[in-house]
Design an enzyme around this catalytic site. Structure first.
Site, PDB file in Angstrom:
ATOM      1  N   LYS A   1       0.796  -1.236   0.000  1.00 16.86           N
ATOM      2  CA  LYS A   1       0.000   0.000   0.000  1.00 16.86           C
ATOM      3  C   LYS A   1       0.827   1.284   0.000  1.00 16.86           C
ATOM      4  CE  LYS A   1      -3.290  -1.144  -0.675  1.00 16.86           C
ATOM      5  NZ  LYS A   1      -3.493  -1.831  -2.006  1.00 16.86           N
TER       6      LYS A   1
ATOM      7  N   HIS B   1       6.919  -7.535  -2.070  1.00 13.32           N
ATOM      8  CA  HIS B   1       6.773  -6.851  -0.780  1.00 13.32           C
ATOM      9  C   HIS B   1       7.601  -7.575   0.284  1.00 13.32           C
ATOM     10  CE1 HIS B   1       3.503  -4.482  -2.354  1.00 13.32           C
ATOM     11  NE2 HIS B   1       2.633  -5.456  -2.391  1.00 13.32           N
TER      12      HIS B   1
ATOM     13  N   SER C   1      -4.866   2.548   4.345  1.00 10.62           N
ATOM     14  CA  SER C   1      -5.003   1.914   3.032  1.00 10.62           C
ATOM     15  C   SER C   1      -5.025   0.390   3.186  1.00 10.62           C
ATOM     16  CB  SER C   1      -3.838   2.358   2.139  1.00 10.62           C
ATOM     17  OG  SER C   1      -3.950   1.807   0.863  1.00 10.62           O
TER      18      SER C   1
HETATM   19  P1  A3P Z   1      -5.033   4.516  -0.973  1.00 11.97           P
HETATM   20  O1  A3P Z   1      -5.643   3.235  -0.496  1.00 11.97           O
HETATM   21  O2  A3P Z   1      -4.596   5.409   0.155  1.00 11.97           O
HETATM   22  O3  A3P Z   1      -5.874   5.247  -1.962  1.00 11.97           O
HETATM   23  P2  A3P Z   1       0.015  -0.328  -3.738  1.00 11.97           P
HETATM   24  O4  A3P Z   1       0.005  -0.196  -5.209  1.00 11.97           O
HETATM   25  O5  A3P Z   1       1.371  -0.395  -3.119  1.00 11.97           O
HETATM   26  O6  A3P Z   1      -0.894  -1.431  -3.276  1.00 11.97           O
HETATM   27  O7  A3P Z   1      -0.559   1.029  -3.130  1.00 11.97           O
HETATM   28  C1  A3P Z   1      -1.923   1.350  -3.293  1.00 11.97           C
HETATM   29  C2  A3P Z   1      -2.109   2.765  -2.812  1.00 11.97           C
HETATM   30  O8  A3P Z   1      -1.482   3.655  -3.760  1.00 11.97           O
HETATM   31  C3  A3P Z   1      -3.581   3.141  -2.770  1.00 11.97           C
HETATM   32  O9  A3P Z   1      -3.670   4.128  -1.741  1.00 11.97           O
HETATM   33  C4  A3P Z   1      -3.770   3.730  -4.155  1.00 11.97           C
HETATM   34  O10 A3P Z   1      -4.901   4.563  -4.292  1.00 11.97           O
HETATM   35  C5  A3P Z   1      -2.465   4.527  -4.286  1.00 11.97           C
HETATM   36  N1  A3P Z   1      -2.142   4.857  -5.673  1.00 11.97           N
HETATM   37  C6  A3P Z   1      -2.107   4.041  -6.734  1.00 11.97           C
HETATM   38  N2  A3P Z   1      -1.827   4.730  -7.853  1.00 11.97           N
HETATM   39  C7  A3P Z   1      -1.695   6.028  -7.482  1.00 11.97           C
HETATM   40  C8  A3P Z   1      -1.428   7.243  -8.193  1.00 11.97           C
HETATM   41  N3  A3P Z   1      -1.259   7.260  -9.508  1.00 11.97           N
HETATM   42  N4  A3P Z   1      -1.362   8.384  -7.489  1.00 11.97           N
HETATM   43  C9  A3P Z   1      -1.546   8.391  -6.147  1.00 11.97           C
HETATM   44  N5  A3P Z   1      -1.819   7.277  -5.424  1.00 11.97           N
HETATM   45  C10 A3P Z   1      -1.893   6.105  -6.082  1.00 11.97           C
END
Ligand code: A3P
Length: 274
Positions: free
Chosen positions: A48, A108, A138
């Site tokens: 996340k 991860h 998240s």
């Molecule tokens: P939130 O749940 O706070 O919205 P991962 O890819 O490591 O699983 O992380 C997911 C998190 O990154 C989510 O956070 C998601 O919305 C956010 N995320 C993914 N793409 C993004 C982008 N282009 N800009 C900002 N946040 C992004």
């Protein structure tokens, strides 16, 4: 695609003391014989923290900013997730067999569980760290919608577990620290989610430099625009909407949820907006 019954919410399984999703724990052994290639790139994060975002930026760079090429497959196919395993879905290692060089890999895993070959081959690593508070919120929402996780319970009990390192992948604190320390001896570009939010163009340029690539100003702007939260949220190749509902239920929470910094912690008095 055939899903077996018990994919839903199995308890975490510890490997060398690190709690993991049961199916991912089963992959740690087989992964130890994984052979890295010197031109691999590894994107490593605690869950996340912006993995999907940076994965899309890197794939766009590799494809010279060509949007059509980035639409060739969902992000989890373009960037195989090393330890991923789920009944009825190709594992990360299976996806890798179909992946041509130069490969972009995602993990991860904490360092203690990382396949040694990635270190021996001096594979370049992009690490992304995000502040623990937003990660916790998240992750809580992700636990609810991604059913390979156990039931997260209440926010209060989840937060206790998170702070105690008893969630999948263990301690956030240890993860961000040990990968930072690795950067002393290994080629690691250590990025912060908050910096990406503040100035995505500057951070994209850092990635380009680290990869030894150059692109026109126009292409960099194009990448920044295409990898904005708004655009990626709508893009089925990045928003995980192609994953079966039995695994990720978007009616509970979107994968691309809010994409902001310091989201729920402004209410004061320990109250958070989830
Ligand atoms: P939130 O749940 O706070 O919205 P991962 O890819 O490591 O699983 O992380 C997911 C998190 O990154 C989510 O956070 C998601 O919305 C956010 N995320 C993914 N793409 C993004 C982008 N282009 N800009 C900002 N946040 C992004």
């Amino acid at each position: 695609m055939e899903l077996v019954q018990d994919t839903s919410r199995p308890p975490l399984v510890k490997v060398k003391g690190v709690p993991l999703i049961k199916y991912f724990a089963e992959m740690v052994g087989p992964l130890q014989s994984f052979q890295a290639w010197p031109d691999d790139l590894l994107i490593s994060t605690y869950p996340k923290s912006g993995t999907t975002w940076v994965s899309e930026i890197v794939d766009m760079i590799y494809q010279g900013g060509d949007l059509e090429k980035c639409h060739r497959a969902p992000i989890y196919v373009r960037v195989p997730f090393l330890e991923f395993k789920c009944p009825g879905v190709p594992s990360g290692l299976e996806t890798l067999k179909e992946t041509p060089a130069p490969r972009i890999l995602k993990t991860h895993l904490p360092l203690a569980l990382l396949p040694q070959s990635l270190l021996d081959q001096k594979v370049k690593v992009i690490y992304v760290a995000r502040n623990a508070k937003d990660v916790a919120i998240s992750y809580y929402n992700f636990y609810k919608m991604a059913k390979l996780h156990p039931d997260p319970g209440t926010w209060d009990s989840f937060l206790e577990k998170f702070m105690d390192g008893q969630v999948s992948y263990g301690s956030w604190y240890q993860h961000v620290q040990e990968w930072w320390e690795l950067s002393r001896t290994h080629p690691v570009l250590y990025l912060f989610y908050e910096d990406l939010k503040e100035n995505p163009k500057r951070e994209t340029r850092k990635i380009l430099e680290f990869l030894g690539c150059s692109l026109s100003e126009e292409s960099v702007d194009h990448i920044v625009q295409h990898t904005s939260f708004k655009v990626m949220k709508k893009n089925p190749m990045t928003n995980y909407s192609t994953i079966p509902t039995e695994i990720m239920d978007h009616s509970i929470s979107d994968f691309m949820r809010k994409g902001v910094c310091w989201s729920g912690w402004v209410l004061g008095e320990g109250r958070v907006e989830l």
